[in-house]
Design an enzyme around this catalytic site. Structure first.
Site, PDB file in Angstrom:
ATOM      1  N   ARG A 294       0.823  -1.210   0.000  1.00 15.76           N
ATOM      2  CA  ARG A 294       0.000   0.000   0.000  1.00 15.76           C
ATOM      3  C   ARG A 294       0.858   1.262   0.000  1.00 15.76           C
ATOM      4  NH1 ARG A 294      -5.438  -1.984   3.417  1.00 15.76           N
ATOM      5  NH2 ARG A 294      -6.112  -3.230   1.635  1.00 15.76           N
ATOM      6  N   TYR A 434      -6.998   0.219  -6.854  1.00 19.47           N
ATOM      7  CA  TYR A 434      -6.414  -1.094  -6.539  1.00 19.47           C
ATOM      8  C   TYR A 434      -5.675  -1.117  -5.195  1.00 19.47           C
ATOM      9  CZ  TYR A 434      -2.002   0.054  -9.302  1.00 19.47           C
ATOM     10  OH  TYR A 434      -0.848   0.571  -9.828  1.00 19.47           O
ATOM     11  N   GLU A 435      -5.346  -2.328  -4.778  1.00 24.21           N
ATOM     12  CA  GLU A 435      -4.725  -2.541  -3.454  1.00 24.21           C
ATOM     13  C   GLU A 435      -5.640  -2.022  -2.338  1.00 24.21           C
ATOM     14  OE1 GLU A 435      -1.920  -4.363  -3.580  1.00 24.21           O
ATOM     15  OE2 GLU A 435      -2.054  -4.498  -1.402  1.00 24.21           O
ATOM     16  N   GLY A 436      -6.957  -2.183  -2.532  1.00 22.11           N
ATOM     17  CA  GLY A 436      -7.957  -1.688  -1.575  1.00 22.11           C
ATOM     18  C   GLY A 436      -8.409  -0.298  -1.967  1.00 22.11           C
ATOM     19  N   GLN A 441      -9.559   1.970   2.523  1.00 17.09           N
ATOM     20  CA  GLN A 441      -8.442   2.495   3.324  1.00 17.09           C
ATOM     21  C   GLN A 441      -8.973   3.331   4.481  1.00 17.09           C
ATOM     22  OE1 GLN A 441      -5.410   1.447   2.570  1.00 17.09           O
ATOM     23  NE2 GLN A 441      -6.150   0.458   0.699  1.00 17.09           N
TER      24      GLN A 441
END
Lengths: 591, 591
Positions: A294, A434-436, A441
């Protein structure tokens, strides 16, 4: 065509004048003197500017194609990938034991910013490999490490992460991909994964897919998810490659941006997989890499913003339109360059003050990861865990906005693909997702991280800001930084207090303000970074050291942030304090 | 594929409950009763949803192509264009004398929102024609009007506006296109124009280009610019078409969005042109249409936001991920629809409260144009002149942000072109740039409009807000609206005061805050719109009239805006009050 120049000088300023790496007390950091990091950054900057950046627009225009199961990448990518491998850039911060150079994460991050800024779609091929290799490093058996890591560190083989399925992205507990145990200890993996970056291509001899799947009979939901290693080609005992495994690319996605990266639908049809880590502990294995991953995405947000900013500055210096209202600046020309106009400067200063503050924030965070890994410092581990969703969510939201501002500087030309400014916004857009996704977040920050370990990390953050302010309030020139930071930090504390008082009764009262809280917190972090940078620049100027013009510019840029960007904390606080009522009042049918 | 449903009910609410068209005292408005406007909106809504919207993604994916000078538009555009012409939709608010329906501008704007939302790239073909026809209507000779208007009102012939050249966009005084006078009273036009929307295509028998050019020997700069009518095909005295004129499309631009519209490089090679209006008064001729054109672009900002919002709502109701933290809402399903999550609702409420407020703002503005044109009301003329840059700049900046929010609701799917959410952002992006980039709007507002006529229009605006607040402060339910509006209006007045006190000494002190001022002003306008709408909904509920659920939803949405969006005024004020110091301090070389 847009160009990119690696900001090595600014990077050196942060690594040495601000973070003072060699004196940080972290194992191995004493070797990281200015000349050493300077040499690495110079070389990385050269390859970023001369090799990767010229392929950025090519990648966007050509994209990837799929024919008979074979994915072709854009022209020049293979050659550039070979150069990255030959130069050892793919394993800079990986262990020497597996062929890496053993550099710290903070240096890998600094170099990674150059590569991402120059060509995000390209850099993702090695970025995903790095992520997959890190997972094997953390959770693999010795045999798995010996088999896969040397090839992955060198990027002879690349890697992927397979999480998402058509019906589940954020909620991975809904996953349907199955892993049937076999007698030999392996598993047969069957299912469909989507949005798999770098999922298929021929730039590497093999692709090592890390795949989340459920072993039948395991716990329901997210607690029944395990992680598997699924190579594209089987690997024989002697390390040579065998037959093709039961995994293939079913389609390429047509995306808004990052066209140079092959985003694949991956089909697993009884593919042989090997458990990585423990059964049903797949999410835990993913989470151990999450801070790094992240932080890497947050870094992409600032990287695209910097690349776009650099070109916007060049354009604003060159483009002649109108006259400076306070007096002609270019009397021999038909008009003045547009950089004379206050509103153009406002846009450029927004970008500049964001990029430099964000860069410091990311490197400061990366150094905490090193401190936590190399010295086992639990406080650093807790702090970076708290800050990770902010780095990812805040920097990608703001980074995207800055690419839009940079595009705006070009007027109509910003909308024409030939000029390349559209690509920066289209590529930057993915980092918010992406990546959450950034809403996730914010949820992670407010729903988990704030209260983690009894809230001690957020208290430590406030303590740190408070100490910084009291230590520096009397320092000449620091009032422009300390006073706004105190005010912003107070807004943040007030918001946290609001959540404590209202969130227990009604979780939605806190969650309705989660995104605003993430942004509020992000601004305070960048305010702190600007305070730290100002302190370093004031000290350098007072001592007559270094490049005075650089430090004067740094101070102006910091004052801009404090005066014009940081006051956003008040708005975010007002929204947070309005609570959940108007957010949650409507029936779903009433929208 | 995304869908679009025209918001006829909301439009009717604004036209009748809020603006009360028939009772407005404007010439011809007494006929505009609820049934009448409802019938027109229903029919327009049908064609927008059933004909234009299904071609939106087709247009994006196919784009236009140029071969041997011939531009091909996407599949289905010709048939849809025929339907629009046959239905009389191209001349709704044009004079009956030239084949139009003589409807007011406010109704043309309402219908225009539907068409733009359904398919912006397509609607531009008739939109540019409308603009060019309006210029001929305002400045043409009787013969020019008789020759061109009937064909342009029906869109048998389309129109274009040719302003920009490669080296000049905002600064039109740098223009190089020449117009050489001929003995017969015509001119020979030679030069190159870029970014010409709808510049070439074969959907119409002829294209009437309006071209800005300089007559040699005239004044330097912007004062030497004249406007010309340049038909693609010569028009014979009997109205039939003659030979091809010396104008051709040299290239199509590859753009970020609005792919369905042919954005052309136009080459003029001794093309025959006819002066429109007076020599050297070309800019004045352009300016008379500017309020309408800029209001139309502001409307596009909200139109794209609404189209994106509608799809985001559908997705949020359908997509199952995670569970409501306050209790499962979909116990029989594997997860709850994501509309239960506060942060998803925050995004949807941001969009909804913007779209509905902006819609009221645009229609209110369009009605001022009608009042000014139809009753010669100088106060209305002055007020819309003041508000025009705000409608254009604020609504397109915010509208774009809302399309980005809508895309975010989709998570990863928002990045995939198939889902259509990327197109809304890519199409919406142009509205921040064309018809005067938003920085130019802000400059127009702060540099010209504030002080226009001794500042009396801005004083009238403040007076109007003050009166609204004092008239409604005691009305039950209005405190949620009146108090925030008062606060926001005070921020706006403070900002205006700051400009007065500092702008004379240093123009940059005002211009550094111009964009923030435009946004501050925009928020106050939307706050006022929400106050007006709340008042109408409260009255309807008190009287037991209309759809109670509609009005309750309206009030919640308005309260959301007042609580969570309007407080942005404080941030903009803080930025404005920070002045020019940090904005202007750096040398151009220091960026």
């Amino acid at each position: 065509m847009p160009s990119y120049t690696a900001p090595t000088k600014d990077m050196q300023f942060i690594l040495h004048d601000v973070l003072n790496l060699p004196a940080s007390g972290i194992d191995g950091f004493d070797e990281l003197d200015r000349d050493f990091t300077g040499a690495i950054l110079e070389e990385a900057g050269k390859i970023a500017g001369a090799v990767l950046a010229p392929l950025n627009q090519v990648g966007d225009q050509q994209g990837c194609s799929l024919e008979n199961g074979v994915v072709r990448v854009p022209d020049g990518f293979q050659e550039a990938f070979d150069q990255m491998r030959e130069g050892g850039w793919t394993g800079l911060d990986m262990p020497e034991q597996y062929g890496g150079q053993g550099m710290p994460h903070v240096l890998g991050t600094a170099v990674g910013e150059f590569f991402s800024a120059a060509n995000q779609a390209f850099t993702m091929y090695q970025g995903l490999t790095h992520g997959a290799a890190s997972a094997i490093l953390a959770h693999g058996t010795d045999q798995q490490k010996d088999t896969f890591l040397p090839k992955m560190v060198s990027c002879e083989w690349t890697g992927t992460m397979n999480l998402t399925e058509p019906h589940c992205g954020t909620d991975l507990g809904l996953m349907r991909t199955k892993a049937e145990p076999q007698n030999d200890g392996s598993y047969k993996i069957t299912g469909n994964k989507i949005f798999i970056s770098s999922g298929e291509h021929e730039m590497a001899d093999n692709i090592i897919h890390l795949v989340l799947a459920k072993i039948p009979g395991g716990p329901d939901g997210i607690k029944g998810v395990s992680l598997f290693i699924v190579p594209k080609f089987h690997v024989n005992e002697d390390g040579s490659l065998g037959a093709r495994n039961g995994v293939s690319c079913g389609a390429l996605e047509e995306k808004m941006g990052i066209h140079g990266n092959s985003t694949c639908v991956m089909n697993y049809d009884e593919a042989t997989g090997y458990l990585l880590g423990e059964e049903h502990k797949g999410m835990r294995a993913m989470f151990t890499m999450m801070n790094e991953a992240r932080l890497g995405v947050g870094m992409q947000g600032l990287a695209q913003a910097d690349a776009a900013y650099q070109n916007a500055v060049d354009y604003a210096r060159d483009r002649l339109q109108g006259r400076d209202v306070t007096g002609t600046k270019n009397p021999d020309g038909p008009a003045d360059p547009i950089i004379v106009h206050p509103d153009v400067r406002r846009m450029l200063m927004d970008q500049k003050s964001f990029v430099e503050g964000a860069r410091a924030f990311v490197l400061w965070g990366a150094m905490m990861i090193d401190r936590s890994h190399r010295t086992g410092d639990a406080a650093a581990e807790g702090m970076i865990s708290l800050l990770t969703p902010i780095i990812k969510g805040f920097l990608t939201d703001e980074g995207y906005d800055m690419t839009v501002q940079a595009q705006q500087v070009y007027g109509g030309h910003g909308y024409i693909e030939e000029w390349g400014m559209s690509q920066f916004t289209r590529d930057a857009r993915i980092a918010m997702i992406y990546e959450g996704a950034n809403g996730v977040q914010a949820l992670d920050l407010v729903g988990r991280k704030l209260a983690q370990d009894g809230g001690k990390h957020v208290m430590a953050f406030f303590e740190m800001v408070k100490n910084f302010c009291s230590e520096n309030k009397e320092v000449e020139g620091m009032a422009d930084f300390v006073e706004p930071l105190k005010k912003a930090s107070k807004d943040l504390q007030t918001a946290g207090m609001f959540f404590m008082q209202n969130g227990m009764k009604n979780p939605n009262a806190a969650l309705s303000g989660s995104s605003d809280f993430m942004h509020l917190f992000g601004h305070v972090c960048l305010g702190l970074m600007w305070g730290m940078m100002a302190k370093s620049s004031l000290a350098a100027l007072a001592a007559g050291e270094g490049d005075a013009a650089f430090h004067e510019t740094k101070l102006v840029t910091g004052r801009y942030y404090m005066a014009r960007r940081l006051p956003a904390t008040g708005l975010h606080l007002a929204r947070i304090e309005s609570g959940a009522d108007t957010v949650m009042a409507l029936d779903a049918a009433a929208f």
